[in-house]
Design a protein around this motif. Sequence first.
Motif, PDB file in Angstrom:
ATOM      1  N   VAL A 104     -13.555  21.780 -14.996  1.00 11.98           N
ATOM      2  CA  VAL A 104     -14.713  20.890 -15.009  1.00 11.98           C
ATOM      3  C   VAL A 104     -15.839  21.428 -15.889  1.00 11.98           C
ATOM      4  O   VAL A 104     -16.750  20.703 -16.252  1.00 11.98           O
ATOM      5  N   GLY A 105     -15.780  22.716 -16.228  1.00 14.15           N
ATOM      6  CA  GLY A 105     -16.870  23.320 -16.999  1.00 14.15           C
ATOM      7  C   GLY A 105     -17.093  22.662 -18.348  1.00 14.15           C
ATOM      8  O   GLY A 105     -18.222  22.637 -18.851  1.00 14.15           O
ATOM      9  N   PHE A 106     -16.015  22.100 -18.951  1.00 11.77           N
ATOM     10  CA  PHE A 106     -16.158  21.490 -20.277  1.00 11.77           C
ATOM     11  C   PHE A 106     -17.064  20.265 -20.248  1.00 11.77           C
ATOM     12  O   PHE A 106     -17.550  19.817 -21.297  1.00 11.77           O
ATOM     13  N   MET A 107     -17.320  19.731 -19.050  1.00 11.53           N
ATOM     14  CA  MET A 107     -18.113  18.513 -18.944  1.00 11.53           C
ATOM     15  C   MET A 107     -19.608  18.785 -18.765  1.00 11.53           C
ATOM     16  O   MET A 107     -20.380  17.856 -18.573  1.00 11.53           O
ATOM     17  N   ARG A 108     -20.013  20.062 -18.877  1.00 11.47           N
ATOM     18  CA  ARG A 108     -21.419  20.378 -18.628  1.00 11.47           C
ATOM     19  C   ARG A 108     -22.339  19.688 -19.641  1.00 11.47           C
ATOM     20  O   ARG A 108     -23.450  19.285 -19.302  1.00 11.47           O
ATOM     21  N   HIS A 109     -21.877  19.539 -20.895  1.00 13.37           N
ATOM     22  CA  HIS A 109     -22.707  18.871 -21.898  1.00 13.37           C
ATOM     23  C   HIS A 109     -22.801  17.368 -21.608  1.00 13.37           C
ATOM     24  O   HIS A 109     -23.871  16.759 -21.782  1.00 13.37           O
ATOM     25  N   LEU A 110     -21.693  16.781 -21.167  1.00 15.80           N
ATOM     26  CA  LEU A 110     -21.728  15.368 -20.779  1.00 15.80           C
ATOM     27  C   LEU A 110     -22.639  15.166 -19.575  1.00 15.80           C
ATOM     28  O   LEU A 110     -23.340  14.155 -19.479  1.00 15.80           O
ATOM     29  N   ALA A 111     -22.631  16.136 -18.663  1.00 12.66           N
ATOM     30  CA  ALA A 111     -23.497  16.043 -17.487  1.00 12.66           C
ATOM     31  C   ALA A 111     -24.970  16.060 -17.888  1.00 12.66           C
ATOM     32  O   ALA A 111     -25.793  15.341 -17.318  1.00 12.66           O
ATOM     33  N   ALA A 112     -25.304  16.886 -18.890  1.00 13.10           N
ATOM     34  CA  ALA A 112     -26.692  16.927 -19.376  1.00 13.10           C
ATOM     35  C   ALA A 112     -27.102  15.587 -19.974  1.00 13.10           C
ATOM     36  O   ALA A 112     -28.201  15.088 -19.734  1.00 13.10           O
TER      37      ALA A 112
END
Length: 366
Positions: free
Chosen positions: A85-93
């Motif tokens: 799930v870490g790869f989605m941190r930019h999408l989360a921002a």
Amino acid sequence: MISVASIETKKWSFEDVCEELFHPVMSIFTGFMNACVCLGSAAGYLIVCGQVFVVIFQADNATRNLFVVLVGIFVCCPMALARHVGFMRHLAALSVGALILLVIVVAWYMGDRGIDESVTTENFLLGPGGATFITYMNSINNMIFAYNNQFNVPQLTGELTPEPSRNGMTKVALLSTSISFLLYASVSILGVLAFGVAENQKDSLILDLMPVRKEIHVLISLIAVMFSVLTCFQFHIYPVRQFLAYLVRKARGRSSDDEKTDVVYFGRSLTRWYDIFCALGSVCLVVLIAVVITSLRAMLDFIGAFGAAYISFMVPPMWIIALRRKDEKNFSWFSREILFSVSFLALGLFLFVFGTYSAILPILGL
């Protein structure tokens, strides 16, 4: 509490932590509850996607259902296959930015059209006439659901490098919760002032914005909301995958560390193939739920009370108590940490039992 338990047990899922501290039966029950919450939440996000599509294109129900299915197949399924799930941190921002845009649009609507006539000082502070304790309890259920994103904490904690500390994860929790509180409080207050109370409010802010859907900034905000909820959707699929993978792993008599020695087919371990199947199956189930159910309120009230109260308020303090009881010489029921955990657990039991009762009554028409 969850990150502390994950760090101290070196386990990175709700199921594995429960098995380490309690019993596999507890793991299965907690995993089931967690999966139910995540399935309901993910279905809620697809329902919002469908509402955005209906508002923008004035689509009928059949076209809306087709759109939800296509989004599930071509957007959600591919993203659900990612292992971390870490790869989605930019999408989360970017998702947070999308919600900020929604807050701005609601503020613009209120400034352009003024405060809704149904809003008075009395019902803004005390609620609309006819509101009962059950009404307020269901509002609390909805708030519990809104803040319930704890199900990714074990996996996110395990993916961080270097290995996170207790203080570091506390700072992460405070930062994320503060941002959520600021956004929720802003959009709630502005939403009530702009769209009114009781019958004046529709099922969601998306439907409330229907009269001004042709305004370009409103259109952009609706598309941004769709992006935001699709990002959130992916985070909710991971715990379902973890639960299903845990069941398969237990049925095969294997542990969480056995994938490296697993049988390999077509370049992937058998465990990984199970994981892919669980991910796709989870998405398909969520799409089915979102097509059948079109309203958010009743579903979110029930999920918030039954599942989210258990995951958010009952499981974490039980973990802390179980961890501290391992050190029998220094354990005391009267230490500050344990007293806080017991108090937190008591609150969770109240929310779980009475909250569920309050959520069921409107569904039964009582």
